[in-house]
Design a protein around this motif. Structure first.
Motif, PDB file in Angstrom:
ATOM      1  N   ALA A   1      -9.616  -9.803  10.635  1.00 53.82           N
ATOM      2  CA  ALA A   1     -10.021  -8.639  10.566  1.00 53.82           C
ATOM      3  C   ALA A   1      -9.531  -7.553   9.341  1.00 53.82           C
ATOM      4  CB  ALA A   1     -10.327  -7.428  11.874  1.00 53.82           C
ATOM      5  N   TRP A   2     -10.180  -8.085   8.142  1.00 55.60           N
ATOM      6  CA  TRP A   2      -9.715  -7.417   6.739  1.00 55.60           C
ATOM      7  C   TRP A   2      -9.672  -5.741   6.973  1.00 55.60           C
ATOM      8  CZ3 TRP A   2      -6.679 -10.098   3.790  1.00 55.60           C
ATOM      9  CH2 TRP A   2      -6.732 -11.526   3.674  1.00 55.60           C
ATOM     10  N   ASP A   3     -10.865  -5.230   7.516  1.00 53.64           N
ATOM     11  CA  ASP A   3     -10.815  -3.636   7.418  1.00 53.64           C
ATOM     12  C   ASP A   3     -10.040  -3.101   8.384  1.00 53.64           C
ATOM     13  OD1 ASP A   3     -13.025  -3.876   5.434  1.00 53.64           O
ATOM     14  OD2 ASP A   3     -14.504  -4.038   7.032  1.00 53.64           O
ATOM     15  N   ALA A   4      -9.712  -3.990   9.367  1.00 55.87           N
ATOM     16  CA  ALA A   4      -8.637  -3.329  10.446  1.00 55.87           C
ATOM     17  C   ALA A   4      -7.177  -3.426   9.737  1.00 55.87           C
ATOM     18  CB  ALA A   4      -8.620  -4.249  11.484  1.00 55.87           C
ATOM     19  N   LEU A   5      -7.126  -3.936   8.735  1.00 53.85           N
ATOM     20  CA  LEU A   5      -5.576  -4.286   8.410  1.00 53.85           C
ATOM     21  C   LEU A   5      -5.461  -3.115   7.301  1.00 53.85           C
ATOM     22  CD1 LEU A   5      -5.234  -7.925   7.070  1.00 53.85           C
ATOM     23  CD2 LEU A   5      -4.295  -6.795   8.997  1.00 53.85           C
ATOM     24  N   LEU A   6      -6.593  -2.647   6.888  1.00 56.66           N
ATOM     25  CA  LEU A   6      -6.759  -1.506   5.615  1.00 56.66           C
ATOM     26  C   LEU A   6      -6.460  -0.046   6.521  1.00 56.66           C
ATOM     27  CD1 LEU A   6      -8.948  -3.021   3.025  1.00 56.66           C
ATOM     28  CD2 LEU A   6      -6.541  -3.168   3.320  1.00 56.66           C
TER      29      LEU A   6
ATOM     30  N   LEU B   1       0.593  -1.332   0.123  1.00 56.33           N
ATOM     31  CA  LEU B   1      -0.060  -0.114   0.112  1.00 56.33           C
ATOM     32  C   LEU B   1       0.805   1.103   0.043  1.00 56.33           C
ATOM     33  CD1 LEU B   1      -2.774  -0.929   2.294  1.00 56.33           C
ATOM     34  CD2 LEU B   1      -2.834  -0.659  -0.180  1.00 56.33           C
ATOM     35  N   ILE B   2       2.046   1.269   0.504  1.00 52.59           N
ATOM     36  CA  ILE B   2       2.787   2.449   0.342  1.00 52.59           C
ATOM     37  C   ILE B   2       3.461   2.578  -1.131  1.00 52.59           C
ATOM     38  CG2 ILE B   2       5.362   3.285   0.991  1.00 52.59           C
ATOM     39  CD1 ILE B   2       4.566   1.961   3.822  1.00 52.59           C
ATOM     40  N   GLN B   3       3.921   1.414  -1.743  1.00 50.71           N
ATOM     41  CA  GLN B   3       4.159   1.386  -3.032  1.00 50.71           C
ATOM     42  C   GLN B   3       3.105   1.733  -4.058  1.00 50.71           C
ATOM     43  OE1 GLN B   3       5.951  -2.322  -3.910  1.00 50.71           O
ATOM     44  NE2 GLN B   3       7.083  -1.515  -5.866  1.00 50.71           N
ATOM     45  N   TYR B   4       1.891   1.325  -3.742  1.00 50.24           N
ATOM     46  CA  TYR B   4       0.565   1.516  -4.760  1.00 50.24           C
ATOM     47  C   TYR B   4      -0.476   2.113  -3.951  1.00 50.24           C
ATOM     48  CZ  TYR B   4       3.242  -1.949  -7.919  1.00 50.24           C
ATOM     49  OH  TYR B   4       4.410  -2.356  -8.254  1.00 50.24           O
ATOM     50  N   PRO B   5      -0.491   3.332  -3.559  1.00 52.65           N
ATOM     51  CA  PRO B   5      -1.385   3.867  -2.789  1.00 52.65           C
ATOM     52  C   PRO B   5      -2.606   4.113  -3.401  1.00 52.65           C
ATOM     53  CG  PRO B   5       0.125   5.574  -3.298  1.00 52.65           C
ATOM     54  CD  PRO B   5       0.685   4.279  -3.699  1.00 52.65           C
ATOM     55  N   GLU B   6      -2.836   4.103  -4.724  1.00 52.78           N
ATOM     56  CA  GLU B   6      -3.741   4.598  -5.460  1.00 52.78           C
ATOM     57  C   GLU B   6      -4.761   3.161  -5.751  1.00 52.78           C
ATOM     58  OE1 GLU B   6      -0.358   3.199  -8.263  1.00 52.78           O
ATOM     59  OE2 GLU B   6      -0.786   4.949  -6.898  1.00 52.78           O
ATOM     60  N   ILE B   7      -4.272   1.713  -5.387  1.00 46.36           N
ATOM     61  CA  ILE B   7      -4.855   0.633  -5.752  1.00 46.36           C
ATOM     62  C   ILE B   7      -6.138   0.601  -4.904  1.00 46.36           C
ATOM     63  CG2 ILE B   7      -3.851  -0.754  -3.684  1.00 46.36           C
ATOM     64  CD1 ILE B   7      -4.377  -1.927  -7.405  1.00 46.36           C
ATOM     65  N   LEU B   8      -6.226   1.196  -3.686  1.00 48.06           N
ATOM     66  CA  LEU B   8      -7.418   1.281  -2.732  1.00 48.06           C
ATOM     67  C   LEU B   8      -8.490   2.038  -3.292  1.00 48.06           C
ATOM     68  CD1 LEU B   8      -6.266   1.470   1.001  1.00 48.06           C
ATOM     69  CD2 LEU B   8      -7.567  -0.636  -0.220  1.00 48.06           C
ATOM     70  N   SER B   9      -8.173   3.125  -4.055  1.00 50.18           N
ATOM     71  CA  SER B   9      -9.067   3.814  -4.820  1.00 50.18           C
ATOM     72  C   SER B   9      -9.621   3.421  -5.974  1.00 50.18           C
ATOM     73  CB  SER B   9      -8.731   5.495  -4.869  1.00 50.18           C
ATOM     74  OG  SER B   9      -7.591   5.321  -5.788  1.00 50.18           O
ATOM     75  N   MET B  10      -8.817   2.709  -6.439  1.00 50.16           N
ATOM     76  CA  MET B  10      -9.303   1.731  -7.926  1.00 50.16           C
ATOM     77  C   MET B  10     -10.021   0.944  -7.559  1.00 50.16           C
ATOM     78  SD  MET B  10      -5.623   1.804 -10.014  1.00 50.16           S
ATOM     79  CE  MET B  10      -5.917   0.141 -10.646  1.00 50.16           C
ATOM     80  N   LEU B  11      -9.629  -0.098  -6.810  1.00 52.13           N
ATOM     81  CA  LEU B  11     -10.365  -1.585  -6.420  1.00 52.13           C
ATOM     82  C   LEU B  11     -11.565  -1.320  -5.568  1.00 52.13           C
ATOM     83  CD1 LEU B  11      -7.652  -4.032  -6.279  1.00 52.13           C
ATOM     84  CD2 LEU B  11      -8.985  -3.455  -8.198  1.00 52.13           C
ATOM     85  N   GLY B  12     -11.305  -0.214  -4.272  1.00 54.80           N
ATOM     86  CA  GLY B  12     -12.238  -0.027  -3.268  1.00 54.80           C
ATOM     87  C   GLY B  12     -11.824  -1.115  -2.256  1.00 54.80           C
ATOM     88  N   SER B  13     -12.280  -0.810  -0.961  1.00 55.26           N
ATOM     89  CA  SER B  13     -11.618  -1.968  -0.037  1.00 55.26           C
ATOM     90  C   SER B  13     -12.171  -3.228  -0.056  1.00 55.26           C
ATOM     91  CB  SER B  13     -11.929  -1.082   1.403  1.00 55.26           C
ATOM     92  OG  SER B  13     -13.469  -1.175   1.758  1.00 55.26           O
ATOM     93  N   GLN B  14     -13.377  -3.497  -0.522  1.00 56.99           N
ATOM     94  CA  GLN B  14     -13.949  -4.890  -0.734  1.00 56.99           C
ATOM     95  C   GLN B  14     -13.228  -5.370  -2.040  1.00 56.99           C
ATOM     96  OE1 GLN B  14     -15.656  -6.217   1.624  1.00 56.99           O
ATOM     97  NE2 GLN B  14     -15.448  -4.512   2.670  1.00 56.99           N
ATOM     98  N   GLY B  15     -12.924  -4.796  -2.909  1.00 58.28           N
ATOM     99  CA  GLY B  15     -12.169  -5.254  -4.124  1.00 58.28           C
ATOM    100  C   GLY B  15     -10.847  -5.766  -3.557  1.00 58.28           C
TER     101      GLY B  15
END
Length: 144
Positions: A137-142, A102-116
């Motif tokens: 707890a996946w949401d806690a990881l994000l 996520l540090i290397q690819y910060p835009e991946i979360l906005s592209m896929l969304g947290s569930q994706g």
């Protein structure tokens, strides 16, 4: 020698050279349209193939860029998960892998969304035959 050429002859020759230049450019960039024009004698509106607008080009470029980022992310995820292949990964292991990505690819979360994003990571974990804690707890990881 220059006394034998009039200004009218010079300008006419210059105009012909310019017209020939633009005719060659037109033929190079609209080969199909030019052939239809010669065959049919006229072009219909649906026969004319205009270049897409710059906005459409930008959208296509953005989609290609997102596809490239997605592919690079998946490749890096597989690389980081490789040491855990066939084993069980704990919360700290998955946290370190995801934090680095996520540090290397910060835009991946906005592209896929947290569930994706979560679905993609789970799919890659299953594909690499890596066991993980099912109640993780996946949401806690994000959460940042």
């Amino acid at each position: 020698m220059f006394q034998e050429i009039t200004w009218l002859q010079f300008l006419t020759a210059l105009l012909l050279v310019v017209l020939l230049y633009y005719l060659v450019i037109f033929m190079l960039f609209s080969k199909g349209d030019f052939k239809k024009l010669l065959r049919n004698g006229s072009l219909k509106n649906e026969d004319i193939h205009l270049n897409p607008s710059p906005l459409q080009d930008a959208t296509g470029d953005r989609n290609a860029e997102q596809g490239t980022i997605h592919d690079e992310f998946v490749s890096q995820l597989r690389f980081y998960l490789e040491p855990y292949q066939g084993e069980t990964i704990d919360r700290e292991g998955i946290m370190s892998v995801l934090a680095g990505l996520l540090i290397q690819y910060p835009e991946i979360l906005s592209m896929l969304g947290s569930q994706g994003f979560i679905a993609l990571v789970k799919k890659e974990l299953k594909q690499a035959e890596i066991d993980f804690v099912p109640d993780l707890a996946w949401d806690a990881l994000l959460a940042k």
